[in-house]
Write a protein that holds these residues in place. Structure first.
Motif, PDB file in Angstrom:
ATOM      1  N   TYR A 271       0.825  -1.198   0.000  1.00 29.83           N
ATOM      2  CA  TYR A 271       0.000   0.000   0.000  1.00 29.83           C
ATOM      3  C   TYR A 271       0.867   1.258   0.000  1.00 29.83           C
ATOM      4  N   ALA A 272       0.330   2.304  -0.612  1.00 30.99           N
ATOM      5  CA  ALA A 272       1.015   3.596  -0.613  1.00 30.99           C
ATOM      6  C   ALA A 272       0.958   4.205   0.783  1.00 30.99           C
ATOM      7  N   ASP A 273       2.086   4.692   1.258  1.00 32.62           N
ATOM      8  CA  ASP A 273       2.129   5.338   2.576  1.00 32.62           C
ATOM      9  C   ASP A 273       1.660   6.786   2.506  1.00 32.62           C
ATOM     10  N   GLU A 274       2.329   7.570   1.664  1.00 29.95           N
ATOM     11  CA  GLU A 274       2.019   8.996   1.541  1.00 29.95           C
ATOM     12  C   GLU A 274       1.141   9.306   0.328  1.00 29.95           C
TER      13      GLU A 274
ATOM     14  N   TYR B 105       5.328  -6.692  -1.367  1.00 34.64           N
ATOM     15  CA  TYR B 105       6.084  -6.041  -2.447  1.00 34.64           C
ATOM     16  C   TYR B 105       5.201  -5.968  -3.687  1.00 34.64           C
ATOM     17  N   VAL B 106       5.387  -4.906  -4.460  1.00 36.00           N
ATOM     18  CA  VAL B 106       4.636  -4.705  -5.705  1.00 36.00           C
ATOM     19  C   VAL B 106       5.614  -4.374  -6.828  1.00 36.00           C
TER      20      VAL B 106
ATOM     21  N   LEU C  36       8.901  -5.421 -14.345  1.00 33.94           N
ATOM     22  CA  LEU C  36       9.532  -4.108 -14.200  1.00 33.94           C
ATOM     23  C   LEU C  36       9.511  -3.683 -12.741  1.00 33.94           C
ATOM     24  N   ASP C  37      10.661  -3.235 -12.238  1.00 39.12           N
ATOM     25  CA  ASP C  37      10.755  -2.725 -10.872  1.00 39.12           C
ATOM     26  C   ASP C  37      11.620  -1.473 -10.889  1.00 39.12           C
ATOM     27  N   ALA C  38      10.989  -0.324 -10.716  1.00 38.93           N
ATOM     28  CA  ALA C  38      11.700   0.958 -10.803  1.00 38.93           C
ATOM     29  C   ALA C  38      12.302   1.393  -9.480  1.00 38.93           C
ATOM     30  N   THR C  39      12.256   0.542  -8.445  1.00 30.03           N
ATOM     31  CA  THR C  39      12.844   0.935  -7.157  1.00 30.03           C
ATOM     32  C   THR C  39      14.364   0.801  -7.159  1.00 30.03           C
TER      33      THR C  39
ATOM     34  N   ASN D  65       7.805   4.561  -1.159  1.00 22.50           N
ATOM     35  CA  ASN D  65       8.009   3.153  -0.844  1.00 22.50           C
ATOM     36  C   ASN D  65       7.830   2.311  -2.108  1.00 22.50           C
ATOM     37  N   VAL D  66       7.962   1.008  -1.964  1.00 19.76           N
ATOM     38  CA  VAL D  66       7.874   0.102  -3.115  1.00 19.76           C
ATOM     39  C   VAL D  66       6.559   0.290  -3.866  1.00 19.76           C
ATOM     40  N   ALA D  67       5.450   0.305  -3.117  1.00 17.63           N
ATOM     41  CA  ALA D  67       4.136   0.405  -3.757  1.00 17.63           C
ATOM     42  C   ALA D  67       3.985   1.720  -4.514  1.00 17.63           C
ATOM     43  N   GLU D  68       4.370   2.808  -3.907  1.00 17.59           N
ATOM     44  CA  GLU D  68       4.204   4.120  -4.549  1.00 17.59           C
ATOM     45  C   GLU D  68       4.984   4.205  -5.849  1.00 17.59           C
ATOM     46  N   ILE D  69       6.222   3.781  -5.847  1.00 21.35           N
ATOM     47  CA  ILE D  69       7.051   3.895  -7.056  1.00 21.35           C
ATOM     48  C   ILE D  69       6.509   3.023  -8.173  1.00 21.35           C
TER      49      ILE D  69
END
Length: 647
Positions: free
Chosen positions: A328-331, A385-386, A399-402, A343-347
């Motif tokens: 889940y997105a934090d901010e 993780y997303v 694809l993982d942009a983190t 975080n992982v979800a947001e990115i």
């Protein structure tokens, strides 16, 4: 020998008998316990848990609401300074729902033996801390006072939770030995739970019906004694996957005169509940914050491949991961995009949203990282993780942009963990194989020359592909060239490197290619009129990484590999080959691995070709003896020398 064995059996028997005769209650510390200078079974232990005892019960209030109450009691013994860390304890609890869990420490005391008497020091309020991990999780920590070698530490805590669908996992093992573990679970007659005990240690289970109170209950007691310390065996990513743990999940609720309510969920239910959360699905719908940037990114691009590459590179370069996990997105994605960190979800939700807006069939993929472990049954906490997935024909591009060093269709190693779950907007989901990765190659070509003094000089070309190139970028991408050359020279036992050059460090879609000249003085031994040469030079594997005779856990190689060495050495004038090692071609069962060693000479030139293939991510523990022998043969073969003799 028989006498010694008998003594050991008697000691263990007395120790076990003593365990069962004890009453495992806090506050019952003896002088004998404080005098004990080492663990009776594991003398290497820096600390031990003398007992861990827990009870989980259900409370029902006047409004018909259930509360899950878990009380846990611990008694630690500190043997060495290395065990002082066990004076610091912490427990996480959930605060992210409409109702919050509560956690309270009690009975926290340190006992020491001072002048022959027991000294008792209670934990004060300044030794207890509370921290916020994220919006949904807090942690309480305690730091026990007056901890020394020989101390005994006791404490308990009570966790009250309004969420009865899942118990917290109960661990029967830790990295230190545990003398005794007992866990009692009281299940009301209305509830049916699915339980599983993982790991390799045998846990005894008893159950007993209880009719006292306002409702009937079934009491389940889990016991184990003399639990050995978890030992890291190497080639393991997450020891929790092999630890003895009790996991529980609510399956159904059956109240009198009411139909049975099935609670247990399938993976589709888990996916739907995550997608419907406003910190996930709603974040995917937001797009105005990136519209202007997206128009610039895909301007004049015509193919989907070009758009995928451009959008991925943009998000990868713009965003910085704050090293926080979660689905889940934090901010929120809008704020994360503006601040260029998340975080992982947001990115990766930003990445999915931009791809979708560009007309790409992209979807989020849920997965569990290697450190988070493997989900044994569908549950909402299985994923942490997303990543993004683009479906193309019968394939999915990952694809993982983190991470700044992963290429398209590559995940960082932390996320390569068995399988994930792709979440389509239409509501369907399906499993995605995360282990279907290409073999990572390490190709080395050496052209060298041995002089009359036994020194070797030459040129080397090394090409690293896939995860080998990823790890090189991760470990050395930000290291200065001088510092990296120094590391190489130390790794290869003092060779001298000159004319170093590396290509494609920033081009993630291409392999890393290293070129350099070298001088080596340690692989040729001259005795009289003979030279003894290690033909694999400074790449020789000198010892077997698998030393123990037996192994409990599977061997994790992280990814399949193919190492190839092609070495050509010109021998000095006036010498001839007296002896060369024989060829070797060996394979493991089930095609787990293969090793090939071929050496030849023609005129004044030696030619060596060595191939090592590890074809599996994981090799089961029952194949460990064969794996150990496989590496033993490799080490022995590589230790053989080429002998040159003066003519």
């Amino acid at each position: 020998m028989k006498f010694n064995t008998l003594i050991l059996i008697l000691i263990l028997g007395l120790f076990t008998s003593n365990l069962f005769s004890q009453k495992y209650e806090l506050g019952k510390v003896t002088i004998e316990e404080l005098k004990e200078s080492r663990h009776p079974i594991d003398s290497s232990a820096s600390a031990a848990i003398l007992f861990k005892k827990g009870d989980t019960k259900f409370e029902l209030n006047n409004e018909g609401e259930w509360t899950l109450v878990t009380e846990v009691k611990y008694k630690f013994k500190i043997y060495k300074k290395e065990g002082f860390d066990y004076a610091n304890q912490q427990v996480y609890y959930y605060v992210g729902g409409t109702k919050e869990e509560t956690l309270h420490f009690r009975d926290a005391v340190t006992y020491n033996l001072v002048d022959g008497k027991i000294q008792k020091t209670k934990l004060k309020s300044d030794g207890e801390f509370k921290e916020e991990v994220n919006k949904s999780t807090k942690v309480k920590k305690i730091t026990m006072p007056q901890v020394k070698e020989g101390s005994i530490i006791e404490y308990s805590y009570t966790l009250r939770s309004p969420y009865i669908t899942n118990f917290n996992d109960w661990y029967f093992q830790k990295e230190i030995p545990i003398n005794y573990v007992e866990y009692n679970v009281y299940i009301p007659e209305y509830f049916k739970y699915r339980t599983i005990v993982t790991g390799y240690e045998k846990v005894n289970v008893e159950n007993l019906g209880i009719s006292t109170g306002s409702f009937a209950q079934e009491k389940y007691t889990y016991k184990i004694d003399n639990v050995p310390a978890l030992k890291e065996e190497g080639f393991i990513t997450n020891i929790d996957n092999y630890t003895s743990i009790l996991k529980c999940e609510l399956v159904s609720i059956s109240y009198p005169r009411e139909p049975i309510r099935n609670i247990a969920v399938g993976w589709d239910d888990v996916v739907k509940s995550i997608y419907d959360n406003e910190s996930f699905g709603s974040e995917l719908k937001s797009k105005s914050y990136f519209d202007d940037d997206l128009k610039i990114i895909i301007n004049n691009l015509t193919t989907n491949e070009e758009k995928i590459a451009a959008i991925f590179k943009f998000v990868q370069n713009r965003m910085s991961w704050n090293e926080k996990y979660g689905v889940y997105a934090d901010e929120g994605v809008r704020r994360a995009y503006k601040q260029k960190t998340g975080n992982v979800a947001e990115i990766n939700l930003i990445l999915v949203a931009m791809l979708k807006e560009a007309g790409i069939d992209a979807s989020p993929i849920l997965l569990s990282t290697r450190k988070n472990g493997i989900a044994l049954f569908p549950n909402r906490s299985a994923f942490n993780y997303v990543v993004a997935g683009v479906e193309v024909l019968d394939d999915v591009i990952l694809l993982d942009a983190t991470n700044k060093n992963v290429a398209i269709d590559m995940l960082p190693l932390r996320a390569v963990n068995w399988s994930g779950r792709i979440m389509r907007e239409r509501g369907s989901s399906s499993e995605i194989d995360l282990l279907n990765v290409p073999v990572s190659k390490d190709n080395i070509i050496v052209l060298g020359e041995i002089d009359s003094e036994g020194n070797i000089s030459g040129k080397l070309r090394r090409q690293l592909t896939d995860y080998n190139s990823f790890l090189h970028r991760e470990n050395y991408g930000s290291v200065s060239e001088d510092s990296y050359i120094e590391k190489l020279e130390n790794r290869y036992k003092g060779i001298e490197i000159e004319e170093y050059k590396v290509d494609n460090v920033k081009d993630l879609e291409k392999p890393i290619v290293e070129l350099y000249s070298f001088k080596e003085t340690n692989v040729v031994e001259t005795i009289g009129d003979k030279m003894y040469i290690s033909p694999l030079l400074f790449f020789t594997l000198e010892e077997n990484p698998f030393k123990v005779d037996t192994r409990k856990y599977p061997i994790d190689f992280q990814f399949p590999i193919k190492d190839t060495y092609n070495i050509s050495l010109k021998i000095p004038e006036g010498y001839e080959v007296e002896y060369m090692p024989t060829a070797l071609n060996v394979s493991m069962e089930n095609n787990y691995g293969a090793f090939k060693y071929i050496i030849s000479h023609k005129g004044n030139s030696l030619q060596l070709v060595v191939n090592l293939d590890i074809n599996a991510f994981y090799i089961p523990s029952d194949a460990y003896p064969a794996l150990k022998n496989f590496f033993k043969m490799m080490v022995e073969k590589q230790a053989e020398k080429v002998i040159l003799k003066k003519k």
